[in-house]
Motif scaffolding. Structure first.
Motif: not given
Lengths: 114, 114
Positions: A33-41, A43-45
């Motif tokens: 998997y890859w997830y991302r987390q924009i600062l202050g938001q 964690v998104e799949f």
């Protein structure tokens, strides 16, 4: 205990450039998997990968993104023509089996687009 | 779409005391899994505890336990005898059976005071 490892820990790239984020999942795991987390938001799949193909992806994962498992050990996320809004922490995860097995996360790569 | 809400951006607890972190979720599904992940300052997300929706019994892992209220769609985490090493961001996550992705809440930052 086996770990998911990600490189680099921090990547700085000019807008419009291509970037490749690398991950080495736990060796006997089957789902990636890859997830991302924009600062202050949240964690998104982004995407899941099984049996050498994408099994599920989010609306975020558009044509700008691609994933690959080139050599049976590494799992990469490529972002073509990066944009400022791609700046985020990117987490790789791997999972031994299906839903009832936990996903194991790496330390993340902080991607900064200038 | 499923959503996960953590209403407490920050919480603090005295060492050796007990703290409860809240999580609610929204789903129309009956088959799903719930997780609590801990993300210390070193960044790697670590699984703390998981709960299968079909199990009525609340999951417990040493000092960590959950209060799973399926009808209320609530999944709180209780940390007993808090230790300095418990200080971290705590993320509640949902996984629908048949899907691979985790849906995360925004997280709760836990501070443990000596």
């Amino acid at each position: 205990e086996p770990e998911v490892t990600q490189t680099p820990s921090h990547q700085v790239t000019q807008m419009g450039q291509e970037v490749i984020l690398r991950c080495v999942p736990i060796s006997n795991h089957l789902y990636f998997y890859w997830y991302r987390q924009i600062l202050g938001q949240k964690v998104e799949f982004l995407v899941s990968f099984y049996n050498n193909e994408i099994s599920e992806k989010s609306e975020i994962f558009d044509d700008q993104f691609s994933v690959e498992r080139p050599d049976g050990s590494n799992f990469t996320l490529k972002i073509r023509s990066t944009k400022l809004e791609d700046s985020a922490m990117y987490f790789c995860a791997s999972q031994a089996g299906y839903s009832n097995q936990p996903q194991h996360f790496g330390d993340g790569t902080r991607l900064s687009i200038l | 779409a499923q959503t996960v809400t953590q209403s407490q951006p920050e919480m603090s607890v005295q060492e050796a005391e007990t703290v409860t972190l809240s999580c609610t979720y929204d789903t129309s599904e009956s088959d799903y899994y719930l997780f609590w992940y801990k993300q210390p300052p070193s960044r790697q997300m670590i699984l703390v505890i998981r709960q299968e929706a079909y199990k009525q019994q609340n999951a417990t892992e040493n000092r960590f336990s959950v209060n799973f209220q399926k009808a209320a769609k609530s999944f709180s985490l209780k940390i007993s005898d808090s230790q300095l090493g418990d200080a971290a961001m705590y993320f509640c996550a949902y996984n629908q059976g048949g899907s691979e992705k985790l849906v995360f809440g925004k997280g709760t930052k836990l501070t443990v005071n000596p």
